[in-house]
Design a protein around this motif. Structure first.
Motif, PDB file in Angstrom:
ATOM      1  N   LEU A   1      89.818  37.183 114.715  1.00  0.00           N
ATOM      2  CA  LEU A   1      88.999  37.542 113.561  1.00  0.00           C
ATOM      3  C   LEU A   1      88.759  36.302 112.718  1.00  0.00           C
ATOM      4  CD1 LEU A   1      89.262  40.638 111.302  1.00  0.00           C
ATOM      5  CD2 LEU A   1      89.401  38.382 110.255  1.00  0.00           C
ATOM      6  N   THR A   2      87.490  36.050 112.421  1.00  0.00           N
ATOM      7  CA  THR A   2      87.122  34.879 111.618  1.00  0.00           C
ATOM      8  C   THR A   2      86.206  35.321 110.480  1.00  0.00           C
ATOM      9  OG1 THR A   2      87.190  33.499 113.610  1.00  0.00           O
ATOM     10  CG2 THR A   2      86.120  32.570 111.663  1.00  0.00           C
ATOM     11  N   ILE A   3      86.541  34.906 109.257  1.00  0.00           N
ATOM     12  CA  ILE A   3      85.713  35.177 108.079  1.00  0.00           C
ATOM     13  C   ILE A   3      85.299  33.834 107.495  1.00  0.00           C
ATOM     14  CG2 ILE A   3      85.584  36.280 105.817  1.00  0.00           C
ATOM     15  CD1 ILE A   3      87.852  38.133 106.725  1.00  0.00           C
ATOM     16  N   THR A   4      83.988  33.586 107.467  1.00  0.00           N
ATOM     17  CA  THR A   4      83.476  32.300 106.976  1.00  0.00           C
ATOM     18  C   THR A   4      82.592  32.512 105.754  1.00  0.00           C
ATOM     19  OG1 THR A   4      81.615  32.454 108.517  1.00  0.00           O
ATOM     20  CG2 THR A   4      83.539  31.229 109.254  1.00  0.00           C
ATOM     21  N   SER A   5      82.553  31.508 104.922  1.00  0.00           N
ATOM     22  CA  SER A   5      81.747  31.545 103.698  1.00  0.00           C
ATOM     23  C   SER A   5      80.333  31.055 103.989  1.00  0.00           C
ATOM     24  CB  SER A   5      82.385  30.678 102.619  1.00  0.00           C
ATOM     25  OG  SER A   5      81.530  30.532 101.505  1.00  0.00           O
ATOM     26  N   ASP A   6      79.352  31.689 103.353  1.00  0.00           N
ATOM     27  CA  ASP A   6      77.966  31.255 103.523  1.00  0.00           C
ATOM     28  C   ASP A   6      77.696  29.924 102.821  1.00  0.00           C
ATOM     29  OD1 ASP A   6      77.574  33.550 104.923  1.00  0.00           O
ATOM     30  OD2 ASP A   6      76.538  34.619 103.300  1.00  0.00           O
ATOM     31  N   ASP A   7      78.423  29.644 101.757  1.00  0.00           N
ATOM     32  CA  ASP A   7      78.164  28.442 100.959  1.00  0.00           C
ATOM     33  C   ASP A   7      79.420  27.601 100.751  1.00  0.00           C
ATOM     34  OD1 ASP A   7      79.548  30.149  99.372  1.00  0.00           O
ATOM     35  OD2 ASP A   7      78.023  30.320  97.795  1.00  0.00           O
ATOM     36  N   ASP A   8      80.387  27.766 101.646  1.00  0.00           N
ATOM     37  CA  ASP A   8      81.645  27.007 101.555  1.00  0.00           C
ATOM     38  C   ASP A   8      82.376  27.236 100.240  1.00  0.00           C
ATOM     39  OD1 ASP A   8      81.221  25.912 104.067  1.00  0.00           O
ATOM     40  OD2 ASP A   8      80.032  24.261 103.243  1.00  0.00           O
ATOM     41  N   SER A   9      82.226  28.437  99.672  1.00  0.00           N
ATOM     42  CA  SER A   9      82.906  28.727  98.421  1.00  0.00           C
ATOM     43  C   SER A   9      84.380  29.084  98.624  1.00  0.00           C
ATOM     44  CB  SER A   9      82.194  29.873  97.685  1.00  0.00           C
ATOM     45  OG  SER A   9      82.194  31.044  98.476  1.00  0.00           O
ATOM     46  N   PHE A  10      84.783  29.321  99.882  1.00  0.00           N
ATOM     47  CA  PHE A  10      86.207  29.574 100.166  1.00  0.00           C
ATOM     48  C   PHE A  10      86.508  29.080 101.580  1.00  0.00           C
ATOM     49  CE2 PHE A  10      83.998  33.464 101.409  1.00  0.00           C
ATOM     50  CZ  PHE A  10      84.476  33.689 102.696  1.00  0.00           C
ATOM     51  N   ASP A  11      87.789  28.848 101.824  1.00  0.00           N
ATOM     52  CA  ASP A  11      88.217  28.357 103.133  1.00  0.00           C
ATOM     53  C   ASP A  11      88.082  29.459 104.182  1.00  0.00           C
ATOM     54  OD1 ASP A  11      88.839  25.897 102.071  1.00  0.00           O
ATOM     55  OD2 ASP A  11      90.929  26.449 101.639  1.00  0.00           O
ATOM     56  N   THR A  12      87.788  29.062 105.394  1.00  0.00           N
ATOM     57  CA  THR A  12      87.655  30.020 106.496  1.00  0.00           C
ATOM     58  C   THR A  12      88.985  30.720 106.763  1.00  0.00           C
ATOM     59  OG1 THR A  12      85.894  28.718 107.529  1.00  0.00           O
ATOM     60  CG2 THR A  12      87.088  30.270 108.942  1.00  0.00           C
ATOM     61  N   ILE A  13      88.901  32.019 106.969  1.00  0.00           N
ATOM     62  CA  ILE A  13      90.085  32.823 107.305  1.00  0.00           C
ATOM     63  C   ILE A  13      90.074  33.077 108.808  1.00  0.00           C
ATOM     64  CG2 ILE A  13      91.236  35.055 107.013  1.00  0.00           C
ATOM     65  CD1 ILE A  13      90.035  35.195 104.217  1.00  0.00           C
ATOM     66  N   GLU A  14      91.163  32.756 109.492  1.00  0.00           N
ATOM     67  CA  GLU A  14      91.298  32.967 110.932  1.00  0.00           C
ATOM     68  C   GLU A  14      92.585  33.725 111.211  1.00  0.00           C
ATOM     69  OE1 GLU A  14      88.932  29.129 112.797  1.00  0.00           O
ATOM     70  OE2 GLU A  14      91.095  28.961 112.432  1.00  0.00           O
ATOM     71  N   GLU A  15      92.451  34.878 111.857  1.00  0.00           N
ATOM     72  CA  GLU A  15      93.600  35.725 112.156  1.00  0.00           C
ATOM     73  C   GLU A  15      93.449  36.331 113.556  1.00  0.00           C
ATOM     74  OE1 GLU A  15      96.250  36.197 110.362  1.00  0.00           O
ATOM     75  OE2 GLU A  15      95.655  35.276 108.451  1.00  0.00           O
ATOM     76  N   SER A  16      94.579  36.802 114.125  1.00  0.00           N
ATOM     77  CA  SER A  16      94.571  37.579 115.361  1.00  0.00           C
ATOM     78  C   SER A  16      94.901  39.018 115.012  1.00  0.00           C
ATOM     79  CB  SER A  16      95.594  37.031 116.367  1.00  0.00           C
ATOM     80  OG  SER A  16      95.208  35.740 116.808  1.00  0.00           O
ATOM     81  N   VAL A  17      94.106  39.935 115.553  1.00  0.00           N
ATOM     82  CA  VAL A  17      94.265  41.351 115.221  1.00  0.00           C
ATOM     83  C   VAL A  17      94.389  42.164 116.503  1.00  0.00           C
ATOM     84  CG1 VAL A  17      93.261  43.336 114.028  1.00  0.00           C
ATOM     85  CG2 VAL A  17      92.841  41.028 113.168  1.00  0.00           C
ATOM     86  N   ASP A  18      95.435  42.990 116.580  1.00  0.00           N
ATOM     87  CA  ASP A  18      95.594  43.905 117.715  1.00  0.00           C
ATOM     88  C   ASP A  18      94.872  45.209 117.405  1.00  0.00           C
ATOM     89  OD1 ASP A  18      97.134  42.196 119.287  1.00  0.00           O
ATOM     90  OD2 ASP A  18      98.996  42.804 118.310  1.00  0.00           O
ATOM     91  N   ILE A  19      93.889  45.539 118.252  1.00  0.00           N
ATOM     92  CA  ILE A  19      93.132  46.780 118.069  1.00  0.00           C
ATOM     93  C   ILE A  19      93.410  47.673 119.270  1.00  0.00           C
ATOM     94  CG2 ILE A  19      90.876  47.795 117.629  1.00  0.00           C
ATOM     95  CD1 ILE A  19      89.922  45.104 116.641  1.00  0.00           C
TER      96      ILE A  19
END
Length: 332
Positions: free
Chosen positions: A275-293
């Motif tokens: 799972l990766t969450i990225t900012s459109d304008d670099d307003s926050f650091d990218t979040i990278e996690e592993s998720v078991d679904i």
């Protein structure tokens, strides 16, 4: 025509053996009683053609009857063996008789519990949900010691041995019924507690349940636990994406979220996702996690905006400047 279940097959074998055994028993007992009465000891003169005590029979009609009885018995026994062997072959591998492809489930006995994994990666413990009137192919193993997986009502039993895999199948006919799963191998202190349940569902109900298991709810919030509603993108990628025909990659923007929360229910295959969450304008650091679904799950992530970091940096710089000023003043 729908293939017979294992319970049907073993029920048919039992009925045939019981019927033939009863018929043969009646004939033998009746013939014995008939001869006992016919040749009972009376005061009447005996037939000279009958052998006396200690005399060997000379053949004749008696020999023909003996040959006929052995011949009929041989035909019955051989026919019964061939028919039974064919039925047992069907129990072992009835694939050609199935109207629908079987549901495949991997079963692991471990920690005095039964763990189930379906084809699409859904996992469950001690409750095995299956559709009615559809074959279920199972592959059984163990993660610790020797167990034996068994469903008495459905005539199913398979050894669960570490490092080995025992394959069998079953089919439940009545939707809404429950069948008890037990361990039939003494496996430790909590052996008697190693039980589970087979829950039989209608096919539509089972399909809905199976789809609902692969859902992930993601919530994004700031440091004040307020929902974050814009300026980001979320991406899910299966770690073993190359092993599947479908492309198990999903992308969502902030517009797909509702008040900072999204429920993802279009996942086709369970497993571990990046799972990766990225900012459109670099307003926050990218979040990278592993998720078991592998079952319904929920995750919450806190976004630390760059504005907060800049404020902290400015505060630190002000403190450093004041410190330097104080130091200079002390030197003067």
């Amino acid at each position: 025509m729908q293939a017979d279940t294992r319970a049907d097959v073993f029920g048919d074998i039992f009925v045939v053996f019981l019927g033939l055994g009863t018929l043969v028993g009646i004939v033998v007992v009746a013939y014995t009683l008939y001869n006992a009465y016919k040749y009972r000891d009376t005061d009447q003169p005996k037939d000279d053609s009958l052998p006396t005590l200690g005399e060997l029979p000379t053949g004749g009609k008696g020999g023909k009857k003996l040959f006929l009885s052995f011949g009929i018995s041989a035909i019955i026994v051989i026919s019964l063996v061939i028919w039974t062997y064919g039925m047992l072959l069907y129990v072992e591998d009835p694939q050609d008789e199935f109207e629908q492809d079987p549901i495949e489930v991997d079963i692991t006995g471990e920690g005095f519990a039964w763990h189930f994994e379906y084809e699409n990666g859904v996992e469950a413990t001690n409750t095995l949900n299956v559709p009615a009137d559809r074959p279920v192919a199972i592959e059984v193993t163990s993660g610790d010691v020797w167990h034996t997986f068994g469903i008495a009502d459905l005539r199913v039993k398979a050894d669960a041995i570490p490092g080995e895999y025992d394959e069998t199948w079953f089919m439940a006919e009545e939707a809404g019924a429950q069948h008890e799963i037990k361990c039939y191998e003494l496996c430790g202190d909590f052996h008697s507690n190693m039980v589970g349940t087979v829950q039989v569902m209608e096919q539509d109900e089972f399909d809905t349940w199976l789809d609902d298991q692969l859902t992930l709810e993601v919530t994004l919030e700031d440091e004040n636990e307020e929902p974050v509603t814009d300026g980001y993108e979320l991406q899910l990628v299966h770690q073993n994406n190359d092993e599947y025909e479908a492309d198990l990659e999903y992308t969502y923007t902030a517009d797909d979220f509702e008040n900072g929360t999204i429920t993802i229910d279009e996942i086709e295959q369970g497993g571990t996702y990046d799972l990766t969450i990225t900012s459109d304008d670099d307003s926050f650091d990218t979040i990278e996690e592993s998720v078991d679904i592998t079952s319904p799950s929920s995750e919450t992530y806190t976004i630390e905006t760059s504005g907060t970091e800049d404020t902290n940096d400015e505060t630190d710089e002000t403190d450093e400047t004041n410190s330097e000023t104080n130091d200079d003043g002390g030197e003067n």
